[in-house]
Design a protein around this motif. Structure first.
Motif, PDB file in Angstrom:
ATOM      1  N   VAL A 109      -7.317  14.187  -0.788  1.00  0.00           N
ATOM      2  CA  VAL A 109      -7.485  13.083   0.160  1.00  0.00           C
ATOM      3  C   VAL A 109      -8.036  11.850  -0.563  1.00  0.00           C
ATOM      4  N   GLU A 110      -9.015  12.064  -1.440  1.00  0.00           N
ATOM      5  CA  GLU A 110      -9.586  10.946  -2.185  1.00  0.00           C
ATOM      6  C   GLU A 110      -8.528  10.291  -3.074  1.00  0.00           C
ATOM      7  N   LEU A 111      -7.676  11.095  -3.683  1.00  0.00           N
ATOM      8  CA  LEU A 111      -6.625  10.556  -4.533  1.00  0.00           C
ATOM      9  C   LEU A 111      -5.619   9.750  -3.717  1.00  0.00           C
ATOM     10  N   GLU A 112      -5.248  10.265  -2.556  1.00  0.00           N
ATOM     11  CA  GLU A 112      -4.336   9.520  -1.681  1.00  0.00           C
ATOM     12  C   GLU A 112      -4.947   8.193  -1.255  1.00  0.00           C
ATOM     13  N   ASP A 113      -6.238   8.214  -0.894  1.00  0.00           N
ATOM     14  CA  ASP A 113      -6.927   6.975  -0.518  1.00  0.00           C
ATOM     15  C   ASP A 113      -6.939   5.980  -1.681  1.00  0.00           C
ATOM     16  N   LEU A 114      -7.202   6.483  -2.871  1.00  0.00           N
ATOM     17  CA  LEU A 114      -7.241   5.626  -4.052  1.00  0.00           C
ATOM     18  C   LEU A 114      -5.864   5.025  -4.323  1.00  0.00           C
ATOM     19  N   GLU A 115      -4.816   5.833  -4.199  1.00  0.00           N
ATOM     20  CA  GLU A 115      -3.458   5.319  -4.403  1.00  0.00           C
ATOM     21  C   GLU A 115      -3.131   4.226  -3.397  1.00  0.00           C
ATOM     22  N   THR A 116      -3.551   4.408  -2.138  1.00  0.00           N
ATOM     23  CA  THR A 116      -3.308   3.410  -1.102  1.00  0.00           C
ATOM     24  C   THR A 116      -4.043   2.114  -1.429  1.00  0.00           C
ATOM     25  N   ARG A 117      -5.285   2.231  -1.868  1.00  0.00           N
ATOM     26  CA  ARG A 117      -6.074   1.055  -2.211  1.00  0.00           C
ATOM     27  C   ARG A 117      -5.477   0.314  -3.407  1.00  0.00           C
ATOM     28  N   ALA A 119      -2.314   0.345  -4.362  1.00  0.00           N
ATOM     29  CA  ALA A 119      -1.066  -0.290  -3.912  1.00  0.00           C
ATOM     30  C   ALA A 119      -1.368  -1.582  -3.150  1.00  0.00           C
ATOM     31  N   ALA A 120      -2.410  -1.557  -2.319  1.00  0.00           N
ATOM     32  CA  ALA A 120      -2.777  -2.762  -1.565  1.00  0.00           C
ATOM     33  C   ALA A 120      -3.247  -3.864  -2.504  1.00  0.00           C
ATOM     34  N   LEU A 121      -4.049  -3.496  -3.501  1.00  0.00           N
ATOM     35  CA  LEU A 121      -4.515  -4.486  -4.480  1.00  0.00           C
ATOM     36  C   LEU A 121      -3.369  -5.068  -5.286  1.00  0.00           C
ATOM     37  N   GLU A 122      -2.445  -4.205  -5.689  1.00  0.00           N
ATOM     38  CA  GLU A 122      -1.291  -4.684  -6.449  1.00  0.00           C
ATOM     39  C   GLU A 122      -0.436  -5.622  -5.601  1.00  0.00           C
ATOM     40  N   GLY A 123      -0.287  -5.274  -4.330  1.00  0.00           N
ATOM     41  CA  GLY A 123       0.478  -6.137  -3.421  1.00  0.00           C
ATOM     42  C   GLY A 123      -0.186  -7.483  -3.242  1.00  0.00           C
ATOM     43  N   ALA A 124      -1.506  -7.485  -3.114  1.00  0.00           N
ATOM     44  CA  ALA A 124      -2.245  -8.737  -2.954  1.00  0.00           C
ATOM     45  C   ALA A 124      -2.179  -9.573  -4.236  1.00  0.00           C
ATOM     46  N   ALA A 125      -2.165  -8.921  -5.375  1.00  0.00           N
ATOM     47  CA  ALA A 125      -2.125  -9.649  -6.646  1.00  0.00           C
ATOM     48  C   ALA A 125      -0.765 -10.321  -6.853  1.00  0.00           C
ATOM     49  N   LYS A 126       0.280  -9.774  -6.265  1.00  0.00           N
ATOM     50  CA  LYS A 126       1.617 -10.353  -6.409  1.00  0.00           C
ATOM     51  C   LYS A 126       1.846 -11.567  -5.517  1.00  0.00           C
ATOM     52  N   GLU A 127       1.041 -11.667  -4.472  1.00  0.00           N
ATOM     53  CA  GLU A 127       1.187 -12.793  -3.531  1.00  0.00           C
ATOM     54  C   GLU A 127       0.646 -14.061  -4.180  1.00  0.00           C
ATOM     55  N   PRO A 128       1.331 -15.204  -3.943  1.00  0.00           N
ATOM     56  CA  PRO A 128       0.883 -16.470  -4.549  1.00  0.00           C
ATOM     57  C   PRO A 128      -0.395 -16.996  -3.963  1.00  0.00           C
TER      58      PRO A 128
END
Length: 128
Positions: A109-117, A119-128
């Motif tokens: 569960v912790e690993l899944e949560d970390l992967e989600t976080r 992915a969200a950070l990577e998505g935010a970093a790609k936004e201008p």
């Protein structure tokens, strides 16, 4: 085998050395198995194409081992569950099995949560 980006095909002897390196305990043993001298083996291992081919071969071995571990997971869970539920098992074995199951579930569960976080950070970093 081809070295990435180098376009150079390895000789049969170099391929034999790489195969032997995956199984032999020492470079000297691998060189002997490949039918070359140890000094030649050392020299070849400095070549970028040989280094890349050796890395790829090691990666393939590890990936194969990971598949084997993943295939054994179901049996491991079945075994732990059987020990945990067996009233004939010593209490310490039942507790250890239960603890292993709980710890693994929590880590998953912790690993899944970390992967989600991530992915969200990577998505935010790609936004201008």
């Amino acid at each position: 085998m081809k070295g990435k980006g180098h376009g150079e095909k390895l000789s049969r002897k170099k391929e034999a050395l790489i195969s032997a390196l995956l199984l032999a305990p020492t470079l000297a043993d691998a060189a002997h198995t490949a039918g070359i001298g140890e000094v030649t083996a050392w020299r070849w291992l400095k070549e970028p194409t040989v280094q890349e081919a050796y890395r790829e071969a090691r990666r393939a071995v590890v990936q194969h081992a990971i598949v084997q571990v993943q295939q054994a997971c179901g049996i491991a869970v079945t075994t732990l569950t059987a020990v945990m539920q067996d009233p004939e098992s010593p209490a310490s074995a039942r507790v250890s099995a239960a603890k292993a199951i709980l710890e693994t579930a929590i880590e998953a569960v912790e690993l899944e949560d970390l992967e989600t976080r991530i992915a969200a950070l990577e998505g935010a970093a790609k936004e201008p």
